[in-house]
Motif scaffolding. Sequence first.
Motif, PDB file in Angstrom:
ATOM      1  N   GLY A   1     -10.644  -6.889 -15.246  1.00 49.84           N
ATOM      2  CA  GLY A   1     -10.831  -7.211 -16.575  1.00 49.84           C
ATOM      3  C   GLY A   1      -9.861  -6.727 -17.718  1.00 49.84           C
ATOM      4  N   CYS A   2      -8.918  -5.850 -17.406  1.00 55.08           N
ATOM      5  CA  CYS A   2      -7.950  -5.571 -18.004  1.00 55.08           C
ATOM      6  C   CYS A   2      -6.486  -6.067 -17.808  1.00 55.08           C
ATOM      7  N   ALA A   3      -5.644  -6.566 -18.716  1.00 55.90           N
ATOM      8  CA  ALA A   3      -4.423  -6.899 -18.475  1.00 55.90           C
ATOM      9  C   ALA A   3      -3.225  -5.921 -18.351  1.00 55.90           C
ATOM     10  N   LEU A   4      -3.560  -4.675 -18.148  1.00 55.93           N
ATOM     11  CA  LEU A   4      -2.720  -3.691 -17.942  1.00 55.93           C
ATOM     12  C   LEU A   4      -2.984  -3.048 -16.514  1.00 55.93           C
ATOM     13  N   SER A   5      -1.935  -2.505 -15.766  1.00 47.63           N
ATOM     14  CA  SER A   5      -2.049  -2.002 -14.329  1.00 47.63           C
ATOM     15  C   SER A   5      -0.963  -0.844 -14.436  1.00 47.63           C
ATOM     16  N   LEU A   6      -1.180   0.228 -13.598  1.00 46.47           N
ATOM     17  CA  LEU A   6      -0.025   1.134 -13.327  1.00 46.47           C
ATOM     18  C   LEU A   6       0.517   0.953 -11.982  1.00 46.47           C
ATOM     19  N   GLU A   7       1.722   1.135 -11.843  1.00 44.28           N
ATOM     20  CA  GLU A   7       2.564   1.298 -10.871  1.00 44.28           C
ATOM     21  C   GLU A   7       3.008   2.687 -10.539  1.00 44.28           C
ATOM     22  N   PHE A   8       3.035   3.100  -9.328  1.00 40.15           N
ATOM     23  CA  PHE A   8       3.288   4.314  -8.928  1.00 40.15           C
ATOM     24  C   PHE A   8       3.939   4.293  -7.681  1.00 40.15           C
ATOM     25  N   GLN A   9       4.623   5.342  -7.261  1.00 43.79           N
ATOM     26  CA  GLN A   9       5.266   5.790  -5.909  1.00 43.79           C
ATOM     27  C   GLN A   9       4.073   5.776  -4.796  1.00 43.79           C
ATOM     28  N   GLU A  10       4.304   5.205  -3.600  1.00 44.46           N
ATOM     29  CA  GLU A  10       3.385   5.322  -2.321  1.00 44.46           C
ATOM     30  C   GLU A  10       3.181   6.797  -2.088  1.00 44.46           C
ATOM     31  N   ALA A  11       4.227   7.602  -2.166  1.00 43.35           N
ATOM     32  CA  ALA A  11       4.437   9.118  -1.849  1.00 43.35           C
ATOM     33  C   ALA A  11       3.266   9.871  -2.766  1.00 43.35           C
ATOM     34  N   ASP A  12       3.027   9.298  -3.753  1.00 42.89           N
ATOM     35  CA  ASP A  12       2.075  10.037  -4.591  1.00 42.89           C
ATOM     36  C   ASP A  12       0.665   9.438  -4.494  1.00 42.89           C
ATOM     37  N   LEU A  13       0.314   8.734  -3.650  1.00 43.43           N
ATOM     38  CA  LEU A  13      -1.156   7.875  -3.367  1.00 43.43           C
ATOM     39  C   LEU A  13      -2.141   9.323  -3.280  1.00 43.43           C
ATOM     40  N   SER A  14      -1.932  10.053  -2.499  1.00 40.96           N
ATOM     41  CA  SER A  14      -3.102  11.190  -2.340  1.00 40.96           C
ATOM     42  C   SER A  14      -3.448  11.813  -3.344  1.00 40.96           C
ATOM     43  N   GLU A  15      -2.457  12.168  -4.118  1.00 35.77           N
ATOM     44  CA  GLU A  15      -2.412  12.803  -5.449  1.00 35.77           C
ATOM     45  C   GLU A  15      -3.193  11.882  -6.426  1.00 35.77           C
ATOM     46  N   VAL A  16      -2.858  10.609  -6.438  1.00 40.37           N
ATOM     47  CA  VAL A  16      -3.262   9.586  -7.599  1.00 40.37           C
ATOM     48  C   VAL A  16      -4.864   9.776  -7.098  1.00 40.37           C
ATOM     49  N   LYS A  17      -5.054   9.644  -5.795  1.00 40.09           N
ATOM     50  CA  LYS A  17      -6.500   9.419  -5.597  1.00 40.09           C
ATOM     51  C   LYS A  17      -7.420  10.705  -6.047  1.00 40.09           C
ATOM     52  N   ARG A  18      -6.901  11.752  -5.768  1.00 37.53           N
ATOM     53  CA  ARG A  18      -7.598  13.066  -6.052  1.00 37.53           C
ATOM     54  C   ARG A  18      -7.687  12.990  -7.766  1.00 37.53           C
ATOM     55  N   ILE A  19      -6.748  12.578  -8.399  1.00 36.35           N
ATOM     56  CA  ILE A  19      -6.926  12.633  -9.889  1.00 36.35           C
ATOM     57  C   ILE A  19      -8.073  11.671 -10.458  1.00 36.35           C
ATOM     58  N   ILE A  20      -8.072  10.444  -9.680  1.00 35.17           N
ATOM     59  CA  ILE A  20      -8.889   9.237  -9.959  1.00 35.17           C
ATOM     60  C   ILE A  20     -10.340   9.783  -9.661  1.00 35.17           C
ATOM     61  N   LYS A  21     -10.589  10.650  -8.449  1.00 33.92           N
ATOM     62  CA  LYS A  21     -12.077  11.063  -7.937  1.00 33.92           C
ATOM     63  C   LYS A  21     -12.269  12.291  -8.888  1.00 33.92           C
TER      64      LYS A  21
END
Length: 80
Positions: free
Chosen positions: A38-58
Amino acid sequence: MLLMAFDSTQQALRAEMLLDYADIENDMCPTPKEITAGCALSLEFQEADLSEVKRIIKEERVDIHGLYSKEDGHYVNIEL
């Protein structure tokens, strides 16, 4: 690089702020056409940060459309 897509611009900007605050390198970019969000914007980030990104999202209850990796030229959904 991994991609986080959103259904609202508000959530995209909020996620960018939270990742910046956590010192996670990220780049705002247009949502690829093959990802229907629904949004035209996305964020790209490094795969090494995936676990931290998931933690923040939750923890911060960020409403996202999905997390994606690009494999063989196509975006594949990553399970939260």
